[in-house]
Design an enzyme around this catalytic site. Sequence first.
Site, short mmCIF file in Angstrom:
data_model
loop_
_atom_site.label_atom_id
_atom_site.label_comp_id
_atom_site.label_asym_id
_atom_site.label_seq_id
_atom_site.Cartn_x
_atom_site.Cartn_y
_atom_site.Cartn_z
N MET A 175 47.65 9.00 35.69
CA MET A 175 46.61 8.04 35.35
C MET A 175 47.01 7.20 34.15
O MET A 175 47.40 7.74 33.12
CB MET A 175 45.30 8.77 35.05
CG MET A 175 44.76 9.55 36.22
SD MET A 175 43.27 10.48 35.79
CE MET A 175 43.94 11.64 34.60
N CYS A 216 36.90 13.78 30.20
CA CYS A 216 38.03 13.22 30.95
C CYS A 216 38.21 13.96 32.27
O CYS A 216 38.40 13.35 33.33
CB CYS A 216 39.30 13.29 30.11
SG CYS A 216 40.72 12.47 30.87
N CYS A 257 43.92 12.36 22.77
CA CYS A 257 44.95 11.35 22.99
C CYS A 257 44.64 10.02 22.34
O CYS A 257 45.56 9.30 21.93
CB CYS A 257 45.20 11.17 24.49
SG CYS A 257 43.75 10.64 25.44
#
Length: 373
Positions: A46, A115, A213
């Site tokens: 992704m 996520c 992230c």
Amino acid sequence: MGPSEAADGQPRPGQRVLVAMSGGVDSSVAALLLTRAGLEAHGTTMKLFDAQQACLASDKGCCSARDIEDARQVCLDLGIPHYAFNFTRTFEREVIDRFCQGYLAGRTPNPCVDCNRYVKFEALQERRAQLGFDYLATGHYARRALNPRTGRFELRRGLDPDKDQSYVLFHLTQDNLRHMLFPLGDLTKADVRDLARQQGFGTAEKHESQDICFVPTGSYADFIERRTNAAFPPGPIVNRAGRVLGTHRGLPHYTVGQRKGIGVAAEAPLFVYEKRIADNALVVGFDEDARCTSILVREANFVALPCLEQPMGLEVKTHYRQTAVPALVSQLNADTLRIDFEQPQRACAPGQFAVAYQGDAVVCGGTIERVLS
């Protein structure tokens, strides 16, 4: 049972699997095991950041440009196709924005769970179906099995207790699980690295990502302040009786359960009990004062059972690294739970997740709304 599903819910050789590959060792070995099992595996990574945001995803986090290339190389080594799907808008809306909004509301959100929930297991499952794949597979340490007695798919703990990730997957629906595979569920991390070394994968010694992230350096509060232009004014630090003990630097700089860095001297360590938005107060207490006995949980998802017909004695985790503890779990309405712990617990933070187990199986879980007592 779907037309391509075996009686035990397990895949058959030749079926098509879309493998979510982060560029790390776990998803690399997941793809390896699926190809060895005779499944038609296709890797996908992704893309979560546009060009202007790419600098946010450093090598300390996941989802960097290097990670995409590492995943692509593993697929090349295995002789399987690799795709990169652009989910930048979904990631911004469902992960980054939720993270910021949660902290601004005094909560302690978990962006990695969001996520998983909204990107990997919603957007990516939708893409799987559009492309005609039978399953989506990930490198999570968890297990999936069809219970012949209930007819429901169960989400079970990974066999490696140090790596079990079932807690972060509590939101999976029956339709998700019907089309999910977790090839690493029966392995330890050492097993996975050994398999990667034997295969000669460049990811075999790659370190695990430890940071969020999109916040690889600096504090969460600094990131939120830059992104939202919100001001975090100082306010009072108070004990649970309301006595003012000092001044905090702004509520987003603290998390429920935090011990270090509070900035108040006391005869024993103080812990954050609550971030009270109404009067901008940071509520602290000694260990015995900062624990709770009951919590309210919203947005409940039921996995092993369709509902709780009566209160059940289960084991509950309220944060990822915690050992599950005994509690009485009661369903109040369609998506609300009350959890009463046998022993008081610390760090039951609104915005985090409570997940209830019966043995190895996830029974239900949801978002902690508030502490009741």
